[in-house]
Write an enzyme that holds these catalytic residues in place. Structure first.
Site, PDB file in Angstrom:
ATOM      1  N   SER A  29      -6.867  30.639  23.406  1.00 47.90           N
ATOM      2  CA  SER A  29      -7.045  31.615  24.478  1.00 47.90           C
ATOM      3  C   SER A  29      -6.041  31.416  25.591  1.00 47.90           C
ATOM      4  CB  SER A  29      -8.455  31.494  25.062  1.00 47.90           C
ATOM      5  OG  SER A  29      -8.592  32.267  26.230  1.00 47.90           O
TER       6      SER A  29
ATOM      7  N   LYS B 120     -11.052  25.367  24.776  1.00 47.58           N
ATOM      8  CA  LYS B 120     -10.024  25.865  23.870  1.00 47.58           C
ATOM      9  C   LYS B 120      -8.811  24.933  23.861  1.00 47.58           C
ATOM     10  CE  LYS B 120     -11.703  29.543  21.937  1.00 47.58           C
ATOM     11  NZ  LYS B 120     -11.832  29.641  20.473  1.00 47.58           N
TER      12      LYS B 120
ATOM     13  N   TYR C 251     -14.744  27.189  29.352  1.00 52.33           N
ATOM     14  CA  TYR C 251     -14.231  27.890  28.178  1.00 52.33           C
ATOM     15  C   TYR C 251     -12.757  27.580  27.952  1.00 52.33           C
ATOM     16  CZ  TYR C 251     -12.409  31.635  25.274  1.00 52.33           C
ATOM     17  OH  TYR C 251     -11.749  32.332  24.291  1.00 52.33           O
TER      18      TYR C 251
END
Length: 322
Positions: A117, A145, A141
């Site tokens: 991402s 990643k 998040y």
């Protein structure tokens, strides 16, 4: 021989499965349906319902279907929500990736394409992000990643894993009327749901340092994205040397106002978006260069903004009618 697509019943994963089929390659889907949909998996594609945290199930699936490589798309993908649910995010995205890699090692599978991402960059201080731009994630998040990328790197050192990771920003549109974005947080579905329900879409902030005052972001069509996942898988199969990370970016970006204008133009619904205050932490502009991916992964922007809107609108209306 086939490829396992984790999260293959989700919006992006289901498009990857279709892209494999278009290249004459077989795939198998593993998905716990926490955010995916069984109906998104094409008929004839083997489907295993279960969690990537179940290492034994992943390993058994790899063996049973003679899997030669994995496209690892499964994960908890809501950056904003991850701030409130960090442990869940790390469990799904870090522990989950460890589980997939352990199952691959157990089953003798040594090739993986990882869905990463642009959240790994945080808020970059450059106009155009490249793979050399420093990573500075600002949410659990984004951090999860980046850790996933590290896990691949370290497993490559330890066990010869062949891998690459693809980072992308705002994935939009539909490559088929059967699959659409069901996220409650993404701009396209938020605008389309508002129009379908007769509400007026909203813009958060129109005083940014951009040409029209609204945020500029990278918007890429999901079908284009899927093609490059399969190109990466084929390169790994062929033994081609790949970069550890690629940005799948547009190079120029679109503003929120441009998206709204396209929504009105394409849908035929005449509206003037409501302007609300800025959201905290939204940078003026985040756009990525896709030059490396264009060189190695058949990456290119095959769809205009009107194409993106039209395909998303058509697929969502088809689901709404159904």
């Amino acid at each position: 021989m086939s490829w396992l697509v984790t999260g293959g019943a989700g919006y992006i994963g289901a498009h990857v499965v279709r892209a494999f089929a278009e290249q004459g390659l077989t795939s198998v889907v593993l998905d716990d349906l926490s955010s995916g949909h069984r109906g998104f998996v094409p008929e004839g594609v083997p489907f295993v319902q279960g969690s990537i945290l179940d290492t034994g199930l992943v390993a058994a699936t790899l063996r049973e279907h003679a899997v030669e490589g994995v496209v690892h798309v499964a994960g908890f993908k809501y950056a904003g929500v991850s701030v409130q649910r960090p442990l869940h995010t790390y469990d799904q995205n870090v522990t989950g990736t460890v589980s997939v890699l352990r199952a691959m090692a157990d089953a003798g599978v040594d090739k993986v394409v990882f869905s990463s991402s642009a959240a790994t960059y945080g808020t970059p201080d450059v106009d155009t992000v490249t793979e050399r731009t420093p990573t500075n994630p600002e949410s659990p998040y984004g951090e999860s990643k980046l850790i996933g990328e590290w896990l691949l790197r370290d497993q490559a050192t330890a066990a010869g894993l062949r891998h690459t990771s693809v980072r992308y920003f705002n994935v939009v549109g539909s490559g088929t009327d059967e699959v659409y974005d069901t996220s409650p947080h993404n701009l396209f579905p938020l605008v389309i749901e508002a129009l379908l329900e007769g509400r007026t879409p909203r813009i958060n902030g129109d005083d940014y340092a951009t040409p029209d005052g609204t945020c500029v972001r990278d918007y890429v069509h999901v079908a284009d994205l899927a093609v490059s996942h399969v190109a990466a898988a084929q390169a790994l199969l062929a033994g081609t040397s790949l970069e550890p990370v690629y940005n799948l970016g547009s190079g120029d970006g679109l503003s929120v106002r441009q998206i709204m204008d396209a929504m009105a133009r394409v849908t035929g619904v005449d509206f003037t978006p409501e302007v609300h205050p800025r959201r905290p932490g939204d940078p003026d502009r985040i756009v990525a260069s896709g030059e490396l991916a264009a060189r190695d992964l058949d990456w290119r922007m095959r769809h205009t903004v009107d194409d993106m809107v039209a395909s998303a609108w058509r697929a969502r209306r088809a689901a709404h009618a159904g």
